[in-house]
Design an enzyme around this catalytic site. Structure first.
Site, short mmCIF file in Angstrom:
data_model
loop_
_atom_site.label_atom_id
_atom_site.label_comp_id
_atom_site.label_asym_id
_atom_site.label_seq_id
_atom_site.Cartn_x
_atom_site.Cartn_y
_atom_site.Cartn_z
CB CYS A 50 -14.17 0.11 3.49
SG CYS A 50 -14.47 -0.40 4.69
CB SER A 51 -10.24 3.13 0.93
OG SER A 51 -9.32 2.28 1.66
CG HIS A 79 -5.84 2.38 -0.99
ND1 HIS A 79 -3.89 2.83 -1.42
CD2 HIS A 79 -5.62 1.59 0.04
CE1 HIS A 79 -3.67 2.25 -0.95
NE2 HIS A 79 -5.02 1.48 0.19
CB CYS A 116 -1.09 -0.31 1.38
SG CYS A 116 -1.74 -1.50 1.75
CE LYS A 150 -14.73 6.23 1.94
NZ LYS A 150 -15.42 5.41 2.43
#
Lengths: 305, 305
Positions: free
Chosen positions: B128-129, B252, B1, B248
């Site tokens: 959650c993204s 992502h 990430c 968000k």
């Protein structure tokens, strides 16, 4: 397959950037707890999946196709491949860090048998490196620090050449990235192949070592076999290639391999390589690759203390 | 990430090592062609599998546990998490590069509903993204070259702190690697949080942004919620956090995220951020992490031309 060398290179860069004075580089891999088919699937990710993802026999299949294509262009090279396999297995006997320390001999490697079946195209089991667990580590330091140590080995060159991933975009028998990396490294170091005492090269498959002879400039395209058959790359030959036993005998724990090549070469240069010692080794060359000559790393090492 | 930030850092290092004058950094990810369960399995590899590999709901489950633990230690923070979600979605409306440009509002984010179900622990879908396809690229150059350009943004600091992978080896509510990276970066840049015009921070889950407020030193441990509830991190607040909409809203795409954070921050500093522009932005902070605060990257950017 070249992440070990990538890590070495990042360590060098950190020192060159004055971001570190001493760097510990560690490469490690555990493969034997994974099932055969899954290993094949994982290794094949070093290929261009949209075009090469369905290759039968996984990554061995990729090199099986390369061997097939090489044989079509230059004739059957099964003798030379068996010589390379036998040479590396012979060398590995004297390497206490090798995974397989058995002198299979040329005849065993040359002929198909129950214990040496064909794996992919013209490649037999003895043409393939091993599924391995392994680790290697080395310490990099800036020159001033290194010179304070009892012994020190320097990088005369450390080059990285990245080629296209899809094999369809290049002449897969030329290993052009390997060739370019060697050219850059020899230029940078100001030496020729004749100056090297030995080479550790990436023999994930025997056909790879054969093509690398040509890519590094030791033989013309299609003529690499002669070197193997004449014993010029044997441990007592003109230029010993893989005196450690190579990936063939010492194993190929993916992330560790590149680091291990540097460690064993440094041991050669400081005269502490034990049974695999090349007498009077002064300058060593290393070629480590990821995929089929996609990520290409060449180092030239020199003892400075 | 955080591979995007790792790539940025390697680019900086190549320039610092005089190995390059200009570096193109590209981050890209395609996630939407992969099935949900497989995405979950892939993302969970950012965890310590022997201990965390069986976490239900995959990587969301890891942060669900973190949220649960945070609530147990400091009380229920559902209001603050909903404020963070609503803020970032609101900000994302003005970002033409955002994946989701919809102002869901606080009430929608706060309450469980058919369209906003619980996903893991106290985390709802709006916490959650997104699963995203995306790419970002930037050009790094040495200072002399950069100063010849029409506009230029410099790294006042670029720090990387690597923490232990297993959550069992650390206080998972402290994000200590994040804290240390921020401390190092602020020291290096010779500035304080008060000097920053905005921060882009890693809100893979709203609970992460909340804990990051505390880790970066904006609030004491357990008191991050107040910042969100008081609107201090809103776009017109004391320190706008994620004016871009964050992970968000902008999505992502794993490998692209870190690069994108740098690109959008640079756009802020040169006054070309369009609808998401923070008026008079002078100094920007970026925090991008891999795993649950395992790989921690902080950059502080400054316009120099």
């Amino acid at each position: 397959c070249a992440t070990g060398s990538a890590a070495v290179r990042q360590g060098i860069r950190a020192i060159d950037a004055n971001a570190a004075r001493i760097v510990l580089v560690v490469g490690a891999e555990q493969m034997t707890t994974t099932s055969g088919p899954e290993i094949g699937k994982n290794l094949l990710k070093a290929s261009y999946l949209p075009e090469e993802g369905d290759t039968p026999a996984g990554f061995a299949g990729v090199f099986g196709q390369i061997a097939q294509a090489y044989f079509q262009r230059y004739g059957d090279q099964s003798d030379a491949l068996a010589m390379i396999a036998a040479k590396n297995h012979r060398n590995g006997v004297d390497n206490p860090y090798a995974q397989m320390r058995k002198d299979f001999g040329y005849e065993f490697c040359r002929h198909e048998s129950e214990k040496n079946p064909f794996v992919a195209g013209p490649l037999k089991r003895t043409d393939c490196s091993l599924v391995s667990d392994g680790a290697a580590a080395l310490v990099l330091a800036d020159t001033a620090t290194a010179l304070k140590m009892r012994r020190a080995v320097a990088f005369r060159a450390n080059e990285h050449v990245q080629d296209f991933l899809p094999m369809s975009k290049r002449d897969i028998l030329a290993f052009e990235g390997c060739e370019q990396a060697w050219n850059q490294a020899l230029n940078k170091a100001g030496v020729t192949l004749d100056d090297l005492s030995f080479v550790e090269t990436h023999d994930c498959f025997t056909i790879a070592e054969l093509i690398e002879y040509e890519a590094m400039g030791l033989a013309k395209p299609g003529e690499g076999a002669k070197l193997a058959l004449d014993g010029e790359t044997a441990k007592d030959g003109r230029l010993p290639v893989n005196p450690s036993g190579g990936l063939k005998a010492k194993g190929h724990p993916i992330g560790a391999t590149g680091v291990s090549m540097h460690v064993l070469s440094a041991m050669q240069l400081v005269g502490e390589a034990g049974g695999i010692q090349v007498p009077g080794a002064k300058l060593g060359g290393i070629f480590n690759m990821g995929g089929a000559a996609v990520a290409n790393y060449v180092s030239i090492l020199d003892r400075i203390r």
